[in-house]
Write an enzyme that holds these catalytic residues in place. Structure first.
Site, PDB file in Angstrom:
ATOM      1  N   ASP A 163       0.853  -1.184   0.000  1.00  0.00           N
ATOM      2  CA  ASP A 163       0.000   0.000   0.000  1.00  0.00           C
ATOM      3  C   ASP A 163       0.895   1.242   0.000  1.00  0.00           C
ATOM      4  O   ASP A 163       1.362   1.671  -1.050  1.00  0.00           O
ATOM      5  CB  ASP A 163      -0.902  -0.079   1.231  1.00  0.00           C
ATOM      6  CG  ASP A 163      -2.009   0.957   1.275  1.00  0.00           C
ATOM      7  OD1 ASP A 163      -2.063   1.819   0.395  1.00  0.00           O
ATOM      8  OD2 ASP A 163      -2.824   0.897   2.211  1.00  0.00           O
ATOM      9  N   PHE A 202     -10.692  -0.307   0.152  1.00  0.00           N
ATOM     10  CA  PHE A 202     -10.342  -1.160   1.288  1.00  0.00           C
ATOM     11  C   PHE A 202     -10.803  -2.575   0.969  1.00  0.00           C
ATOM     12  O   PHE A 202     -11.994  -2.813   0.762  1.00  0.00           O
ATOM     13  CB  PHE A 202     -11.005  -0.649   2.573  1.00  0.00           C
ATOM     14  CG  PHE A 202     -10.339  -1.173   3.810  1.00  0.00           C
ATOM     15  CD1 PHE A 202      -9.433  -0.393   4.500  1.00  0.00           C
ATOM     16  CD2 PHE A 202     -10.607  -2.455   4.268  1.00  0.00           C
ATOM     17  CE1 PHE A 202      -8.810  -0.885   5.647  1.00  0.00           C
ATOM     18  CE2 PHE A 202      -9.999  -2.952   5.409  1.00  0.00           C
ATOM     19  CZ  PHE A 202      -9.087  -2.158   6.095  1.00  0.00           C
TER      20      PHE A 202
END
Length: 188
Positions: free
Chosen positions: A109, A158
């Site tokens: 990420d 997410f």
């Protein structure tokens, strides 16, 4: 699947990658890693907790002599956003000096934890350090890290399942799903 289906429907907006998609990614990556690590005896390092599912399936697809180990590194704590500070929770047991090291991540990420691990392992004298991630999320990248191998790119959503968690749950979902934005907002 052992997770309550009604509860999953309450948090999952849609399936991003099916169980079959993940299997195809893992086979493709395992085949490539077999070629690239032929004759090298790599140390394959799974990053806990999320990568355990992916690493288990990935190494089964790799036809090379290897050693496995794990480390636990976190920049998230119990939250949804990176704290910006990386913490080494569990260190490697294996020696990395003069070894080809392959870090296995569930998702890259911000790149903070990957950069931390690469620097740490390089300082310990590894011959090479590369990363294989199931998912590559470049939209939130802070550090200029290279994900050498990855299953798929993912947008700034997410995601949970197949090792990826939401509030330390849902890792055991056999696919990767996108969490509903309203669920994230309600728990932020």
């Amino acid at each position: 699947m052992t997770v309550d289906a009604d509860h999953i429907n309450d948090i999952i907006d849609h399936v991003l990658y099916s169980k079959e998609d993940i299997q195809q990614m893992t086979k493709r990556l395992g085949h490539q890693l077999t070629k690239d690590y032929a004759g090298k005896d790599p140390l394959v390092v799974g990053v806990l907790k999320g990568a355990a599912f992916f690493m288990t399936d990935l190494v089964r697809e790799m036809d090379v002599k290897m050693q496995n180990d794990f480390m636990d590194v976190s920049s998230y704590g119990d939250g949804f956003e990176s704290t910006g500070k990386v913490k080494l929770i569990i260190d490697l047991q294996a020696e990395v000096k003069d070894r080809d090291v392959l870090l296995v991540e569930d998702i890259v990420d911000t790149g903070l934890t990957l950069k931390f691990m690469e620097d740490l392992i390089s300082k310990r004298g590894a011959k090479s350090v590369k990363c294989c991630a199931l998912l590559n999320k470049t939209a939130r990248r802070i550090n200029d890290v290279v994900v050498d191998y990855y299953g798929a790119n993912v947008a700034n959503e997410f995601v949970v399942g197949y090792g990826l968690d939401y509030l330390n749950e849902y890792r055991n979902i056999p696919y990767i799903g996108v969490v509903k934005p309203e669920v994230i907002k309600a728990n932020a």
